[in-house]
Design a protein around this motif. Structure first.
Motif, PDB file in Angstrom:
ATOM      1  N   LEU A 107       5.665  -2.752  -4.000  1.00  0.00           N
ATOM      2  CA  LEU A 107       5.292  -2.479  -5.395  1.00  0.00           C
ATOM      3  C   LEU A 107       4.118  -1.508  -5.491  1.00  0.00           C
ATOM      4  CD1 LEU A 107       5.685  -6.029  -6.952  1.00  0.00           C
ATOM      5  CD2 LEU A 107       7.094  -4.011  -7.423  1.00  0.00           C
ATOM      6  N   ASN A 108       3.119  -1.701  -4.642  1.00  0.00           N
ATOM      7  CA  ASN A 108       1.975  -0.787  -4.689  1.00  0.00           C
ATOM      8  C   ASN A 108       2.340   0.608  -4.201  1.00  0.00           C
ATOM      9  OD1 ASN A 108      -0.434  -2.063  -5.812  1.00  0.00           O
ATOM     10  ND2 ASN A 108      -0.120  -3.563  -4.191  1.00  0.00           N
ATOM     11  N   SER A 109       3.256   0.694  -3.263  1.00  0.00           N
ATOM     12  CA  SER A 109       3.705   2.024  -2.823  1.00  0.00           C
ATOM     13  C   SER A 109       4.404   2.756  -3.969  1.00  0.00           C
ATOM     14  CB  SER A 109       4.661   1.911  -1.637  1.00  0.00           C
ATOM     15  OG  SER A 109       3.996   1.444  -0.497  1.00  0.00           O
ATOM     16  N   TYR A 110       5.401   2.084  -4.558  1.00  0.00           N
ATOM     17  CA  TYR A 110       6.205   2.731  -5.588  1.00  0.00           C
ATOM     18  C   TYR A 110       5.492   2.857  -6.935  1.00  0.00           C
ATOM     19  CZ  TYR A 110      10.377   2.609  -2.642  1.00  0.00           C
ATOM     20  OH  TYR A 110      11.289   2.816  -1.641  1.00  0.00           O
ATOM     21  N   LEU A 111       4.789   1.823  -7.360  1.00  0.00           N
ATOM     22  CA  LEU A 111       4.219   1.819  -8.710  1.00  0.00           C
ATOM     23  C   LEU A 111       2.765   2.277  -8.771  1.00  0.00           C
ATOM     24  CD1 LEU A 111       5.728  -1.544 -10.012  1.00  0.00           C
ATOM     25  CD2 LEU A 111       6.622   0.778 -10.303  1.00  0.00           C
ATOM     26  N   THR A 112       1.938   1.833  -7.841  1.00  0.00           N
ATOM     27  CA  THR A 112       0.515   2.164  -7.893  1.00  0.00           C
ATOM     28  C   THR A 112       0.270   3.571  -7.386  1.00  0.00           C
ATOM     29  OG1 THR A 112      -0.062  -0.150  -7.563  1.00  0.00           O
ATOM     30  CG2 THR A 112      -1.786   1.469  -7.133  1.00  0.00           C
ATOM     31  N   VAL A 113       0.712   3.846  -6.176  1.00  0.00           N
ATOM     32  CA  VAL A 113       0.444   5.134  -5.533  1.00  0.00           C
ATOM     33  C   VAL A 113       1.581   6.129  -5.755  1.00  0.00           C
ATOM     34  CG1 VAL A 113      -0.236   6.208  -3.352  1.00  0.00           C
ATOM     35  CG2 VAL A 113      -0.941   3.893  -3.833  1.00  0.00           C
ATOM     36  N   ARG A 114       2.730   5.602  -6.168  1.00  0.00           N
ATOM     37  CA  ARG A 114       3.912   6.434  -6.451  1.00  0.00           C
ATOM     38  C   ARG A 114       4.317   7.297  -5.263  1.00  0.00           C
ATOM     39  NH1 ARG A 114       2.989   8.007 -12.821  1.00  0.00           N
ATOM     40  NH2 ARG A 114       3.039   5.855 -13.518  1.00  0.00           N
ATOM     41  N   THR A 115       4.527   6.615  -4.168  1.00  0.00           N
ATOM     42  CA  THR A 115       4.950   7.275  -2.948  1.00  0.00           C
ATOM     43  C   THR A 115       6.007   6.416  -2.254  1.00  0.00           C
ATOM     44  OG1 THR A 115       4.158   8.344  -0.928  1.00  0.00           O
ATOM     45  CG2 THR A 115       3.170   6.230  -1.469  1.00  0.00           C
ATOM     46  N   ARG A 116       6.749   7.024  -1.360  1.00  0.00           N
ATOM     47  CA  ARG A 116       7.733   6.273  -0.582  1.00  0.00           C
ATOM     48  C   ARG A 116       7.004   5.491   0.502  1.00  0.00           C
ATOM     49  NH1 ARG A 116      10.640  11.535  -0.313  1.00  0.00           N
ATOM     50  NH2 ARG A 116      12.020  11.518  -2.113  1.00  0.00           N
ATOM     51  N   PRO A 117       7.380   4.243   0.689  1.00  0.00           N
ATOM     52  CA  PRO A 117       6.743   3.460   1.757  1.00  0.00           C
ATOM     53  C   PRO A 117       7.163   3.960   3.136  1.00  0.00           C
ATOM     54  CG  PRO A 117       8.364   2.145   0.560  1.00  0.00           C
ATOM     55  CD  PRO A 117       8.331   3.473  -0.094  1.00  0.00           C
ATOM     56  N   THR A 118       6.251   3.835   4.086  1.00  0.00           N
ATOM     57  CA  THR A 118       6.547   4.186   5.477  1.00  0.00           C
ATOM     58  C   THR A 118       6.167   3.004   6.361  1.00  0.00           C
ATOM     59  OG1 THR A 118       4.358   5.100   5.950  1.00  0.00           O
ATOM     60  CG2 THR A 118       6.005   6.632   5.029  1.00  0.00           C
ATOM     61  N   ARG A 168       4.434   3.234   9.041  1.00  0.00           N
ATOM     62  CA  ARG A 168       3.030   3.446   9.428  1.00  0.00           C
ATOM     63  C   ARG A 168       2.098   2.884   8.357  1.00  0.00           C
ATOM     64  NH1 ARG A 168       0.843   7.779  13.074  1.00  0.00           N
ATOM     65  NH2 ARG A 168       3.033   8.002  13.520  1.00  0.00           N
ATOM     66  N   ALA A 169       2.433   3.127   7.101  1.00  0.00           N
ATOM     67  CA  ALA A 169       1.624   2.595   6.003  1.00  0.00           C
ATOM     68  C   ALA A 169       1.724   1.074   5.966  1.00  0.00           C
ATOM     69  CB  ALA A 169       2.087   3.187   4.673  1.00  0.00           C
ATOM     70  N   PHE A 170       2.918   0.543   6.208  1.00  0.00           N
ATOM     71  CA  PHE A 170       3.116  -0.902   6.203  1.00  0.00           C
ATOM     72  C   PHE A 170       2.274  -1.569   7.293  1.00  0.00           C
ATOM     73  CE2 PHE A 170       5.640  -4.729   7.351  1.00  0.00           C
ATOM     74  CZ  PHE A 170       5.462  -5.423   6.165  1.00  0.00           C
ATOM     75  N   ALA A 171       2.152  -0.916   8.443  1.00  0.00           N
ATOM     76  CA  ALA A 171       1.336  -1.463   9.529  1.00  0.00           C
ATOM     77  C   ALA A 171      -0.145  -1.505   9.150  1.00  0.00           C
ATOM     78  CB  ALA A 171       1.531  -0.630  10.797  1.00  0.00           C
ATOM     79  N   ARG A 172      -0.597  -0.544   8.352  1.00  0.00           N
ATOM     80  CA  ARG A 172      -2.002  -0.508   7.934  1.00  0.00           C
ATOM     81  C   ARG A 172      -2.292  -1.417   6.742  1.00  0.00           C
ATOM     82  NH1 ARG A 172      -1.439   5.309   8.900  1.00  0.00           N
ATOM     83  NH2 ARG A 172      -2.893   5.894  10.522  1.00  0.00           N
ATOM     84  N   TYR A 173      -1.309  -1.685   5.951  1.00  0.00           N
ATOM     85  CA  TYR A 173      -1.500  -2.369   4.673  1.00  0.00           C
ATOM     86  C   TYR A 173      -2.202  -3.728   4.759  1.00  0.00           C
ATOM     87  CZ  TYR A 173      -0.602  -3.880  -0.067  1.00  0.00           C
ATOM     88  OH  TYR A 173      -0.760  -4.322  -1.350  1.00  0.00           O
ATOM     89  N   PRO A 174      -1.893  -4.589   5.727  1.00  0.00           N
ATOM     90  CA  PRO A 174      -2.561  -5.900   5.777  1.00  0.00           C
ATOM     91  C   PRO A 174      -4.084  -5.822   5.931  1.00  0.00           C
ATOM     92  CG  PRO A 174      -0.571  -5.959   7.081  1.00  0.00           C
ATOM     93  CD  PRO A 174      -0.795  -4.519   6.690  1.00  0.00           C
ATOM     94  N   LEU A 186     -12.693  -2.921  -3.589  1.00  0.00           N
ATOM     95  CA  LEU A 186     -12.649  -2.507  -2.188  1.00  0.00           C
ATOM     96  C   LEU A 186     -11.244  -2.712  -1.617  1.00  0.00           C
ATOM     97  CD1 LEU A 186     -13.976  -1.484   0.380  1.00  0.00           C
ATOM     98  CD2 LEU A 186     -14.737  -3.835   0.835  1.00  0.00           C
ATOM     99  N   SER A 187     -10.623  -3.818  -1.957  1.00  0.00           N
ATOM    100  CA  SER A 187      -9.254  -4.082  -1.513  1.00  0.00           C
ATOM    101  C   SER A 187      -8.306  -3.001  -2.034  1.00  0.00           C
ATOM    102  CB  SER A 187      -8.817  -5.463  -1.993  1.00  0.00           C
ATOM    103  OG  SER A 187      -7.527  -5.761  -1.548  1.00  0.00           O
ATOM    104  N   PHE A 188      -8.491  -2.602  -3.283  1.00  0.00           N
ATOM    105  CA  PHE A 188      -7.682  -1.536  -3.883  1.00  0.00           C
ATOM    106  C   PHE A 188      -7.844  -0.232  -3.101  1.00  0.00           C
ATOM    107  CE2 PHE A 188      -8.230   2.165  -6.768  1.00  0.00           C
ATOM    108  CZ  PHE A 188      -6.899   2.447  -6.979  1.00  0.00           C
ATOM    109  N   LEU A 189      -9.083   0.149  -2.820  1.00  0.00           N
ATOM    110  CA  LEU A 189      -9.325   1.403  -2.099  1.00  0.00           C
ATOM    111  C   LEU A 189      -8.687   1.376  -0.709  1.00  0.00           C
ATOM    112  CD1 LEU A 189     -13.029   2.086  -3.114  1.00  0.00           C
ATOM    113  CD2 LEU A 189     -10.979   3.292  -3.918  1.00  0.00           C
ATOM    114  N   ALA A 212      -4.338   2.852   2.953  1.00  0.00           N
ATOM    115  CA  ALA A 212      -3.297   2.462   3.908  1.00  0.00           C
ATOM    116  C   ALA A 212      -1.958   3.071   3.542  1.00  0.00           C
ATOM    117  CB  ALA A 212      -3.184   0.932   3.961  1.00  0.00           C
ATOM    118  N   ILE A 213      -1.632   3.045   2.267  1.00  0.00           N
ATOM    119  CA  ILE A 213      -0.337   3.569   1.820  1.00  0.00           C
ATOM    120  C   ILE A 213      -0.303   5.085   1.918  1.00  0.00           C
ATOM    121  CG2 ILE A 213       1.184   3.823  -0.171  1.00  0.00           C
ATOM    122  CD1 ILE A 213       0.222   0.972  -1.005  1.00  0.00           C
TER     123      ILE A 213
END
Length: 147
Positions: free
Chosen positions: A54-65, A67-73, A112-115, A120-121
């Motif tokens: 949801l944050n990939s598509y709606l917040t940042v408006r980008t396709r998930p990857t 690599r981004a998923f690995a950083r997200y947690p 901070l979590s948002f940033l 990450a994404i």
């Protein structure tokens, strides 16, 4: 913060609220049949994946990857540790109410979590060598025109 940043932050916060409800729904449903820790892990896993998408598509408006998923947690880990530290300071150090302090600590670490989530994404997409951005409505990308 510019208008895009404000929109992203508000979207991130709304997704966080919805995601908390998803976690509780999965946890409560599975906890009927599963041990509570297994239900917790399943609820957490579903909520992390949902939050990322949801944050990939709606917040940042980008396709998930991947690599981004690995950083997200990382953003979630910082949220848990940061809010835990603030909670301990508020309750043990200042003698404040445990429940109100938990809410306040969560609210205080959300920016901070948002940033970190946004980093990450977007860095995951940038590291793949493509921005990962969706084209404007109706526009065909170079990759799509080759198919």
């Amino acid at each position: 913060m510019n208008a895009t940043g404000v929109r992203q932050f508000l979207t991130f916060a709304a997704i966080g609220v919805a995601n908390t409800a998803v976690y509780w729904a999965v946890y409560a449903t599975l906890n009927v049949w599963w041990p509570y820790l297994a239900a917790h892990l399943a609820g957490y896993a579903v909520s992390v994946v949902g939050s990322f998408l949801l944050n990939s598509y709606l917040t940042v408006r980008t396709r998930p990857t991947w690599r981004a998923f690995a950083r997200y947690p990382l953003s979630g880990a910082v949220n848990v540790v940061g809010s835990g530290i603030l909670l301990a300071i508020a309750v043990s150090g200042l003698g404040l109410d445990e429940n109100l302090s938990a809410i306040a600590a969560g609210v205080l670490v959300t920016p901070l979590s948002f940033l970190l989530a946004r980093w990450a994404i977007t860095s995951g997409a940038a590291a793949t060598g493509r921005a990962g951005r969706r084209p404007p409505h109706g526009q065909v990308t170079e990759d799509a025109s080759r198919k």
